[in-house]
Design an enzyme around this catalytic site. Structure first.
Site, PDB file in Angstrom:
ATOM      1  N   ASP A  41       0.795  -1.234   0.000  1.00 42.47           N
ATOM      2  CA  ASP A  41       0.000   0.000   0.000  1.00 42.47           C
ATOM      3  C   ASP A  41       0.828   1.285   0.000  1.00 42.47           C
ATOM      4  O   ASP A  41       0.292   2.364   0.271  1.00 42.47           O
ATOM      5  CB  ASP A  41      -0.961   0.038   1.215  1.00 42.47           C
ATOM      6  N   HIS A 244      29.838   2.525  -5.975  1.00 43.00           N
ATOM      7  CA  HIS A 244      28.406   2.822  -5.804  1.00 43.00           C
ATOM      8  C   HIS A 244      27.957   2.553  -4.361  1.00 43.00           C
ATOM      9  O   HIS A 244      26.886   1.994  -4.127  1.00 43.00           O
ATOM     10  CB  HIS A 244      27.561   2.014  -6.801  1.00 43.00           C
ATOM     11  N   ASP A 261      29.229  11.964  -3.116  1.00 41.60           N
ATOM     12  CA  ASP A 261      28.760  12.102  -4.498  1.00 41.60           C
ATOM     13  C   ASP A 261      27.261  12.310  -4.414  1.00 41.60           C
ATOM     14  O   ASP A 261      26.512  11.386  -4.079  1.00 41.60           O
ATOM     15  CB  ASP A 261      29.119  10.821  -5.275  1.00 41.60           C
ATOM     16  N   ASP A 272      25.263  16.594 -10.348  1.00 38.22           N
ATOM     17  CA  ASP A 272      26.019  15.378 -10.007  1.00 38.22           C
ATOM     18  C   ASP A 272      27.434  15.783  -9.593  1.00 38.22           C
ATOM     19  O   ASP A 272      28.332  15.846 -10.417  1.00 38.22           O
ATOM     20  CB  ASP A 272      26.024  14.449 -11.239  1.00 38.22           C
ATOM     21  N   HIS A 351      36.579   3.666 -13.434  1.00 35.33           N
ATOM     22  CA  HIS A 351      35.371   4.089 -14.158  1.00 35.33           C
ATOM     23  C   HIS A 351      35.718   5.062 -15.281  1.00 35.33           C
ATOM     24  O   HIS A 351      36.891   5.423 -15.466  1.00 35.33           O
ATOM     25  CB  HIS A 351      34.366   4.717 -13.178  1.00 35.33           C
ATOM     26  N   HIS A 355      30.079  11.694 -18.164  1.00 40.57           N
ATOM     27  CA  HIS A 355      28.866  11.292 -18.889  1.00 40.57           C
ATOM     28  C   HIS A 355      27.993  12.513 -19.125  1.00 40.57           C
ATOM     29  O   HIS A 355      28.134  13.530 -18.436  1.00 40.57           O
ATOM     30  CB  HIS A 355      28.100  10.234 -18.076  1.00 40.57           C
ATOM     31  N   HIS A 362      22.715   9.993 -15.614  1.00 37.74           N
ATOM     32  CA  HIS A 362      23.488   9.476 -16.747  1.00 37.74           C
ATOM     33  C   HIS A 362      22.602   9.738 -17.950  1.00 37.74           C
ATOM     34  O   HIS A 362      21.789   8.900 -18.331  1.00 37.74           O
ATOM     35  CB  HIS A 362      23.784   7.982 -16.577  1.00 37.74           C
ATOM     36  N   GLU A 385      34.870  13.617 -13.978  1.00 36.97           N
ATOM     37  CA  GLU A 385      34.966  13.053 -12.634  1.00 36.97           C
ATOM     38  C   GLU A 385      36.071  12.007 -12.487  1.00 36.97           C
ATOM     39  O   GLU A 385      35.801  10.838 -12.220  1.00 36.97           O
ATOM     40  CB  GLU A 385      33.625  12.438 -12.239  1.00 36.97           C
ATOM     41  N   TYR A 389      41.434   5.292  -6.430  1.00 41.29           N
ATOM     42  CA  TYR A 389      40.871   4.458  -5.366  1.00 41.29           C
ATOM     43  C   TYR A 389      41.923   3.430  -4.960  1.00 41.29           C
ATOM     44  O   TYR A 389      42.232   2.508  -5.713  1.00 41.29           O
ATOM     45  CB  TYR A 389      39.592   3.765  -5.863  1.00 41.29           C
ATOM     46  N   ARG A 406      37.425  11.083  -5.443  1.00 44.20           N
ATOM     47  CA  ARG A 406      36.846  11.462  -6.741  1.00 44.20           C
ATOM     48  C   ARG A 406      36.508  12.944  -6.647  1.00 44.20           C
ATOM     49  O   ARG A 406      36.092  13.431  -5.584  1.00 44.20           O
ATOM     50  CB  ARG A 406      35.592  10.635  -7.055  1.00 44.20           C
ATOM     51  N   GLU A 408      34.279  15.667  -8.934  1.00 43.07           N
ATOM     52  CA  GLU A 408      33.333  15.675 -10.063  1.00 43.07           C
ATOM     53  C   GLU A 408      32.662  17.029 -10.180  1.00 43.07           C
ATOM     54  O   GLU A 408      32.076  17.531  -9.212  1.00 43.07           O
ATOM     55  CB  GLU A 408      32.272  14.590  -9.834  1.00 43.07           C
TER      56      GLU A 408
HETATM   57  N1  GLY Z   1      26.617   9.854  -9.318  1.00 42.74           N
HETATM   58  C1  GLY Z   1      26.825   8.969 -10.385  1.00 42.74           C
HETATM   59  C2  GLY Z   1      27.971   9.319 -11.184  1.00 42.74           C
HETATM   60  O1  GLY Z   1      28.804  10.089 -10.765  1.00 42.74           O
HETATM   61  O2  GLY Z   1      28.082   8.922 -12.316  1.00 42.74           O
HETATM   62 MN    MN Z   2      28.455  11.484  -9.271  1.00 42.86          MN
HETATM   63 MN    MN Z   3      28.685  11.388 -12.519  1.00 42.91          MN
END
Ligand code: GLY
Ligand code: MN
Ligand code: MN
Length: 443
Positions: A41, A244, A261, A272, A351, A355, A362, A385, A389, A406, A408
């Protein structure tokens, strides 16, 4: 900052552009998102389908947009019927009569008429534009409609012989942001930037990762952005090495860095941002060494963000800086060129560089055109970004283990180069330490 809205006329102009790109003997069916059950519900907060929203600005579930260039009424919206009882329980509905006027459709119908009206709208068209596979339940409706049309030629029914994916056309449009979209994204980015500053000011040993998350989300909501654009990541110490990580459940430890992030969603548009900073306000020597490599890699990548530049060239520049930096710190050993050829830094940078960014974090839009990587053009928005690591179990000198970084930012490509939409969050070591020192009283 006053909130900017996208005019309904802009949504209509987008539909008209799409209609002009469709073959004259075609019809497009574009469904809205439905609500999704979270537990008995209760539903997750409703999030409209990005393509549907881009073309309509209409934010109710279960609606359907039908576009038909050869019709006297090229754009038709089906939406939930007005229903007193349902509205008492679940919330107000615009209703098809008001939707026509307010959202500038040529025709609107109650959702209860969808099956019957779709038969008329699709019958006799040769091409059906539809995005298969996004909503399986809606796919079933479309297949049933096609079967009905195929199965009754005596009634004069004729099904389209070709199904094309509408996403190619819509996503190419979405890749280039209009001035109104850029204004909203600027605002989403600024709200997010200030949220990051708030989290930096709040951070202290003993606080939890989810408390920093709460600081960010509080700031977003207090400035008009009720939802984050994606699951916020707050990773202290070695948690930053989980790309993630969204558990956000640990206590922050004195002497560690924390990676955040997070971005707000404003009127559907995502920011982002990632920043990495010391929980106690002071970078240690090994943290600072790694941090400055990532910062230099980002600066190198930025030089490529301009019309004619490309993500792969930017990534090459970033990887050269990262690799040289890792060699200088004794984390990688060998000849620079050989390490670059072998992509050795990928062990510590797993990574991509960035993007597209827009209604989806994304965001949509092809990264290639005519089989080649597409160069940047003014109006595109993207993230840059880079990261490093070094997890606790990495092959690296002891002092660097457990550090994940990171950085970004969100960049709009302009005719002259780019505009950094997330410039307001401190990024150099001295800026971060100065900001956090101001709050030292909290620590
Ligand atoms: N927050 C997802 C990325 O940085 O792609
Ligand atoms: Mn991000
Ligand atoms: Mn990103």
């Amino acid at each position: 900052m006053p909130t900017v809205n996208i005019e309904k006329a802009e949504f209509k102009a987008r539909r008209d552009r799409l209609l002009a790109m469709m073959e004259p003997n075609s019809v497009a069916i574009i469904p809205a998102a439905s609500e999704v059950t979270r537990s008995r519900d209760t539903e997750y907060a409703f999030r409209q389908d990005s393509d549907f929203f881009y073309l309509t600005g209409f934010n109710e579930p279960d609606a359907v947009l039908v576009l038909c260039p050869s019709s006297d009424t090229p754009s038709t919206l089906f939406c939930l019927n007005k229903d007193k009882l349902a509205e008492i329980w679940h919330g107000r509905r615009i209703g098809f009569e008001k939707a026509k006027k307010d959202y500038l459709f040529d025709q609107t119908c109650a959702l209860s008429e969808l099956t019957e009206q779709l038969l008329n709208l699709v019958n006799g068209q040769q091409i059906l534009f539809y995005a298969q596979g996004t909503y399986p339940q809606f796919d079933d409706k479309v297949w049933a409609l096609l079967n009905t049309l195929r199965g009754a030629p005596k009634k004069g029914y004729k099904a389209p012989h070709t199904i094309k994916d509408i996403r190619g056309l819509v996503h190419e449009m979405r890749l280039f942001k209009s001035p109104a979209e850029v204004n909203i994204m600027r605002q989403a980015c600024e709200i997010s930037a200030q949220g990051h500053i708030r989290a930096m000011q709040f951070a202290k040993p003993g606080a939890t990762e989810y408390q920093l998350e709460a600081e960010l989300h509080h700031h977003y909501a207090m400035h008009g952005a009720r939802h984050p654009a994606y699951g916020t990541i707050v990773g202290g110490g070695d948690n930053a090495n989980i790309l993630h990580y969204t558990a956000n459940s640990d206590v922050l430890t004195d002497g560690d860095l924390v990676l955040i992030d997070s971005g707000a969603e404003l009127q559907g548009y995502a920011a982002d941002i990632t920043r990495t900073f010391p929980i106690n306000g002071q970078f240690s020597q090994p943290q600072a060494e790694l941090y400055n490599i990532v910062l230099a890699a980002q600066a190198a990548a930025f030089t490529e963000v301009k019309p004619g530049g490309s993500l792969s060239k930017a990534n090459k520049l970033a990887m050269t800086v990262l690799t040289q930096g890792l060699v200088d710190l004794g984390i990688l050993q060998g000849e620079l060129q050989e390490l670059l050829d072998n992509q050795a830094c990928k062990a510590f940078y797993m990574h991509g560089l960035g993007h597209w960014l827009g209604l989806d974090v994304h965001d949509v839009g092809d990264y290639k055109k005519d089989e080649k990587e597409r160069p940047f053009e003014a109006g595109m928005v993207l993230t840059i970004e880079p990261g490093l690591y070094v997890s606790l179990d990495a092959q690296a000198p002891e002092q660097y283990k457990g550090i994940g970084i990171r950085i970004e930012d969100n960049l709009l490509v302009t005719e002259q180069g780019h505009e950094n939409l997330t410039l307001s969050v401190p990024k150099s070591i001295s800026e971060i330490e100065a900001l956090m020192q101001k709050q030292a009283i909290n620590r």
